[in-house]
Design a protein around this motif. Structure first.
Motif, PDB file in Angstrom:
ATOM      1  N   ARG A 214       7.246   8.033   3.803  1.00 30.87           N
ATOM      2  CA  ARG A 214       5.797   8.112   3.720  1.00 30.87           C
ATOM      3  C   ARG A 214       5.136   7.348   4.856  1.00 30.87           C
ATOM      4  O   ARG A 214       5.292   6.140   4.988  1.00 30.87           O
ATOM      5  CB  ARG A 214       5.317   7.588   2.369  1.00 30.87           C
ATOM      6  N   GLU A 216       1.544   6.365   7.077  1.00 36.15           N
ATOM      7  CA  GLU A 216       0.093   6.261   6.975  1.00 36.15           C
ATOM      8  C   GLU A 216      -0.498   6.524   8.357  1.00 36.15           C
ATOM      9  O   GLU A 216      -0.109   5.890   9.341  1.00 36.15           O
ATOM     10  CB  GLU A 216      -0.340   4.879   6.481  1.00 36.15           C
ATOM     11  N   ALA A 218      -4.135   6.629  10.341  1.00 36.33           N
ATOM     12  CA  ALA A 218      -5.516   6.162  10.199  1.00 36.33           C
ATOM     13  C   ALA A 218      -6.218   6.230  11.549  1.00 36.33           C
ATOM     14  O   ALA A 218      -5.579   6.166  12.608  1.00 36.33           O
ATOM     15  CB  ALA A 218      -5.545   4.729   9.659  1.00 36.33           C
ATOM     16  N   SER A 228       1.558   4.008  10.900  1.00 38.16           N
ATOM     17  CA  SER A 228       2.312   2.892  10.337  1.00 38.16           C
ATOM     18  C   SER A 228       3.174   3.358   9.178  1.00 38.16           C
ATOM     19  O   SER A 228       2.963   4.437   8.599  1.00 38.16           O
ATOM     20  CB  SER A 228       1.364   1.779   9.865  1.00 38.16           C
ATOM     21  N   ILE A 229       4.150   2.518   8.844  1.00 36.52           N
ATOM     22  CA  ILE A 229       5.025   2.781   7.720  1.00 36.52           C
ATOM     23  C   ILE A 229       5.458   1.455   7.129  1.00 36.52           C
ATOM     24  O   ILE A 229       5.681   0.471   7.848  1.00 36.52           O
ATOM     25  CB  ILE A 229       6.250   3.633   8.148  1.00 36.52           C
ATOM     26  N   SER A 237       3.971  -0.606  12.873  1.00 35.31           N
ATOM     27  CA  SER A 237       2.817   0.245  13.191  1.00 35.31           C
ATOM     28  C   SER A 237       2.676   0.397  14.695  1.00 35.31           C
ATOM     29  O   SER A 237       3.195  -0.414  15.470  1.00 35.31           O
ATOM     30  CB  SER A 237       1.526  -0.331  12.593  1.00 35.31           C
ATOM     31  N   SER A 280      -7.972   6.844   6.367  1.00 33.42           N
ATOM     32  CA  SER A 280      -6.513   6.927   6.407  1.00 33.42           C
ATOM     33  C   SER A 280      -5.999   7.974   5.429  1.00 33.42           C
ATOM     34  O   SER A 280      -6.661   8.338   4.460  1.00 33.42           O
ATOM     35  CB  SER A 280      -5.886   5.563   6.086  1.00 33.42           C
ATOM     36  N   VAL A 281      -4.811   8.459   5.720  1.00 31.52           N
ATOM     37  CA  VAL A 281      -4.091   9.372   4.836  1.00 31.52           C
ATOM     38  C   VAL A 281      -2.650   8.902   4.753  1.00 31.52           C
ATOM     39  O   VAL A 281      -2.137   8.228   5.649  1.00 31.52           O
ATOM     40  CB  VAL A 281      -4.127  10.833   5.346  1.00 31.52           C
ATOM     41  N   ARG A 282      -1.987   9.271   3.669  1.00 31.15           N
ATOM     42  CA  ARG A 282      -0.563   8.957   3.485  1.00 31.15           C
ATOM     43  C   ARG A 282       0.173  10.274   3.353  1.00 31.15           C
ATOM     44  O   ARG A 282      -0.099  11.056   2.432  1.00 31.15           O
ATOM     45  CB  ARG A 282      -0.375   8.082   2.233  1.00 31.15           C
ATOM     46  N   GLU A 305     -10.098  13.286   9.616  1.00 31.20           N
ATOM     47  CA  GLU A 305      -9.591  12.695   8.395  1.00 31.20           C
ATOM     48  C   GLU A 305     -10.754  12.616   7.403  1.00 31.20           C
ATOM     49  O   GLU A 305     -11.779  12.021   7.684  1.00 31.20           O
ATOM     50  CB  GLU A 305      -9.018  11.307   8.671  1.00 31.20           C
ATOM     51  N   SER A 341      -2.716  14.383   1.293  1.00 30.66           N
ATOM     52  CA  SER A 341      -2.336  12.972   1.260  1.00 30.66           C
ATOM     53  C   SER A 341      -1.771  12.612  -0.107  1.00 30.66           C
ATOM     54  O   SER A 341      -2.167  13.171  -1.137  1.00 30.66           O
ATOM     55  CB  SER A 341      -3.555  12.092   1.547  1.00 30.66           C
ATOM     56  N   ALA A 344      -2.448   6.457  -3.317  1.00 23.80           N
ATOM     57  CA  ALA A 344      -1.992   5.121  -2.936  1.00 23.80           C
ATOM     58  C   ALA A 344      -0.966   4.605  -3.924  1.00 23.80           C
ATOM     59  O   ALA A 344      -0.980   4.943  -5.095  1.00 23.80           O
ATOM     60  CB  ALA A 344      -3.190   4.169  -2.878  1.00 23.80           C
TER      61      ALA A 344
END
Length: 344
Positions: A214, A216, A218, A228-229, A237, A280-282, A305, A341, A344
């Motif tokens: 997963r 992220e 942003a 980032s992860i 990141s 942000s999205v995941r 986004e 996405s 969270a």
């Protein structure tokens, strides 16, 4: 119904179908007088809605049907891509809709210059022009002394208008952030590296497969993009700065002063260090890597986004707009990617 076209941009067409094939095996292809549309709606993963100008791929183009000169096809992308790759060095190529034993198919006929062994690799298929399905085939490839004519067949399924009438693009509200992305192949390289590190850093059975990959993504309205992860074992990141946030067009967007991106521009900083002003999205790293394969097409890419209109406030979507320049210099072809996405 009839469809027939000569292809002048084999390379772009091949790269397009190969990129789409990484996201799903089948495409809904809509042929009309105005555009050629490719749509992929997988059970899981990214949706693609591509609207291509006719002259971005085809030189001559004819489509006829009783349904307002619109033909809807279900096309296997692997077979289409394989056929197009065989035409990369062709002197000319023609694509037409025909039938064989009452089964519809797309026939890709190419002329290969000075290729005496072409028949061994790609058996030629005689045209069947008495079925009332396709236009009479007129050879535009010149004399056969210096060229070999090869036809490859791609089985397709003709879709009735009622079958596709209920298919529509996802509806999202106005984006919180819009930004021009860095080169996609660069972004894909870093994304794939992060995904591999995360998968290697998690012990077997310590987490589910989706959580291991997963990412992220942003961005803010000050030209910053962050990838980032995070796992139990690592947090990493990468941040891009000095990217472009394109201005909104007043003729296309009403109420710019109250637009979400205008409010977001009042937050955050250009160095990316502020925690404010980020959208942000995941997303799944492996799915994102497939989306990034569109970078092989080149072109100009915008990422928006935004929150989906029908989701909870903590759910988001990532929308990628890939603009392919046409021969006249205008961005008439648009590939739209909808990436859902995770919560969270």
């Amino acid at each position: 119904m009839r469809f027939k076209a000569s292809i002048h941009n084999i390379t772009t067409f091949t790269k397009l179908t190969a990129s789409l094939n990484s996201l799903g095996p089948l495409a809904w292809v809509k042929l009309s007088d105005e555009h050629v549309c490719f749509t992929i709606i997988p059970e899981q993963g990214t949706q693609v809605w591509a609207v291509l100008s006719i002259d971005s791929i085809f030189e001559t183009y004819t489509v006829q049907s009783a349904a307002g000169n619109v033909i809807n096809l279900e096309v296997p992308l692997t077979s289409l891509t394989r056929a197009l790759k065989s035409a990369l060095n062709a002197t000319s190529a023609q694509l037409r809709l025909t039938k064989k034993d009452s089964a519809p198919l797309l026939a890709l006929t190419i002329a290969v210059a000075n290729a005496p062994n072409a028949h061994a690799a790609f058996p030629a298929t005689a045209a069947n022009n008495d079925d009332g399905f396709d236009a009479p085939f007129d050879s535009a490839f010149g004399s056969g002394n210096r060229e070999t004519i090869v036809t490859q067949e791609i089985p397709v399924r003709v879709l009735a208008p009622d079958t596709v009438a209920g298919l529509h693009e996802p509806q999202c509200r106005e984006p919180d952030v819009h930004i021009i992305l860095p080169p996609l192949l660069q972004l894909k390289s870093i994304s794939d590296r992060f995904t591999k590190l995360a998968m290697a850093g998690v012990k077997s059975g310590a987490a589910t497969a989706p959580s291991r990959t997963r990412l992220e993504v942003a961005a803010n309205m000050h030209g910053c993009l962050r990838l980032s992860i995070k796992t139990d074992a690592m947090s990493i990141s990468s941040v891009w700065t000095d990217l472009n946030n394109p201005e909104l067009d007043p003729s296309q967007v009403t109420g710019i002063a109250e637009h979400p991106s205008t409010r977001m521009k009042q937050l955050g900083t250009a160095d990316g260090r502020s925690d404010e002003g980020w959208a942000s999205v995941r997303i799944d790293g492996r799915d994102w890597g497939k989306v990034m394969s569109v970078g092989r097409l080149g072109g100009r890419v915008i990422a928006c986004e935004c929150e989906c209109a029908l989701c909870f406030c903590h759910d988001h979507a990532l929308i990628l707009y890939v603009y392919l320049p046409s021969d006249n210099g205008e961005d008439e072809s648009v590939l739209t990617y909808y990436v859902s996405s995770y919560s969270a």
